[in-house]
Write an enzyme that holds these catalytic residues in place. Structure first.
Site, mmCIF file in Angstrom:
data_model
loop_
_atom_site.group_PDB
_atom_site.id
_atom_site.type_symbol
_atom_site.label_atom_id
_atom_site.label_comp_id
_atom_site.label_asym_id
_atom_site.label_seq_id
_atom_site.Cartn_x
_atom_site.Cartn_y
_atom_site.Cartn_z
ATOM 1 N N HIS A 1 -0.680 74.628 22.001
ATOM 2 C CA HIS A 1 -0.565 75.082 23.381
ATOM 3 C C HIS A 1 -1.796 75.878 23.781
ATOM 4 C CE1 HIS A 1 1.303 79.414 22.929
ATOM 5 N NE2 HIS A 1 0.266 79.246 22.159
ATOM 6 N N CYS B 1 -4.540 83.128 22.458
ATOM 7 C CA CYS B 1 -3.662 82.049 22.913
ATOM 8 C C CYS B 1 -4.212 81.358 24.158
ATOM 9 C CB CYS B 1 -2.236 82.545 23.139
ATOM 10 S SG CYS B 1 -1.212 82.416 21.657
ATOM 11 N N HIS C 1 -4.578 75.506 20.387
ATOM 12 C CA HIS C 1 -4.372 75.923 18.996
ATOM 13 C C HIS C 1 -2.901 75.693 18.695
ATOM 14 C CE1 HIS C 1 -3.155 79.268 21.465
ATOM 15 N NE2 HIS C 1 -2.279 79.533 20.517
ATOM 16 N N HIS D 1 0.939 76.385 16.644
ATOM 17 C CA HIS D 1 1.869 77.320 16.018
ATOM 18 C C HIS D 1 2.912 76.539 15.246
ATOM 19 C CE1 HIS D 1 0.610 81.003 18.109
ATOM 20 N NE2 HIS D 1 0.466 80.264 19.192
ATOM 21 N N ASP E 1 7.672 68.190 18.717
ATOM 22 C CA ASP E 1 6.989 68.244 17.422
ATOM 23 C C ASP E 1 5.674 67.447 17.441
ATOM 24 O OD1 ASP E 1 6.774 69.063 14.722
ATOM 25 O OD2 ASP E 1 7.446 67.084 14.060
ATOM 26 N N HIS E 2 4.606 68.099 16.975
ATOM 27 C CA HIS E 2 3.264 67.512 16.929
ATOM 28 C C HIS E 2 2.767 67.109 18.307
ATOM 29 C CE1 HIS E 2 4.004 67.675 12.657
ATOM 30 N NE2 HIS E 2 2.722 67.461 12.455
ATOM 31 N N GLU F 1 7.471 82.364 17.350
ATOM 32 C CA GLU F 1 6.134 81.783 17.506
ATOM 33 C C GLU F 1 5.297 82.070 16.257
ATOM 34 O OE1 GLU F 1 3.799 81.164 21.389
ATOM 35 O OE2 GLU F 1 3.068 83.048 20.584
HETATM 36 NI NI NI Z 1 -0.575 80.654 20.875
#
Ligand code: NI
Length: 135
Positions: free
Chosen positions: A15, A34, A40, A42, A80-81, A125
């Site tokens: 995200h 972020c 990047h 999580h 997911d992914h 997160e």
């Molecule tokens: Ni982040």
């Protein structure tokens, strides 16, 4: 008797937190790392809980196999992914903060769970940062 039953699940996703109407400097000031323009990832962990009366015939509040399958179909398949900003329609105009992701997960699950049950979503997160939404 009311009991809360919970299922853990996880998904990996990328995200970026930013507002289009803010410049890079302001986005970085507010959202820190972020806000990296290159995104990047999580390792999100979640705990979905269902609270309600024990069914006297089955002894279940909710069949955990059904809850597992619901989370797989509605959340893991969708998130997911994935790059949440780019690939998940709910975040096209919504910043994918942990808070907003928890609300989106709750909204996606709510229609599939019996109305006489309350549901709660806890989303991690990072191992130390987590948020809770219960509607
Ligand atoms: Ni982040």
């Amino acid at each position: 008797m009311k009991v809360k039953v919970s299922r853990k699940a996880h998904f990996n996703a990328a995200h970026r937190l930013f507002r289009e109407d803010w410049d890079d400097e302001k986005n970085t000031a507010v959202f820190g790392k972020c806000s990296n323009p290159n995104y990047h990832g999580h390792n999100y962990e979640m705990v979905v809980s269902v609270y309600g009366e024990i069914d006297q015939k089955t002894g279940f509040v909710m069949d955990m196999k059904k809850l597992k399958e619901l989370i797989r179909a509605e959340i893991e398949e969708a998130f997911d992914h994935k790059n949440l900003n780019v690939e998940v329609p709910e975040f096209k105009n919504l910043n994918p903060t942990a808070e907003n992701i928890a609300v989106v997960i709750w909204k996606k699950l709510r229609p599939h769970i019996s109305k006489d049950k309350d549901i709660e979503v806890v989303l991690y997160e990072t191992p130390r940062n987590f948020v809770t939404f219960s509607g």
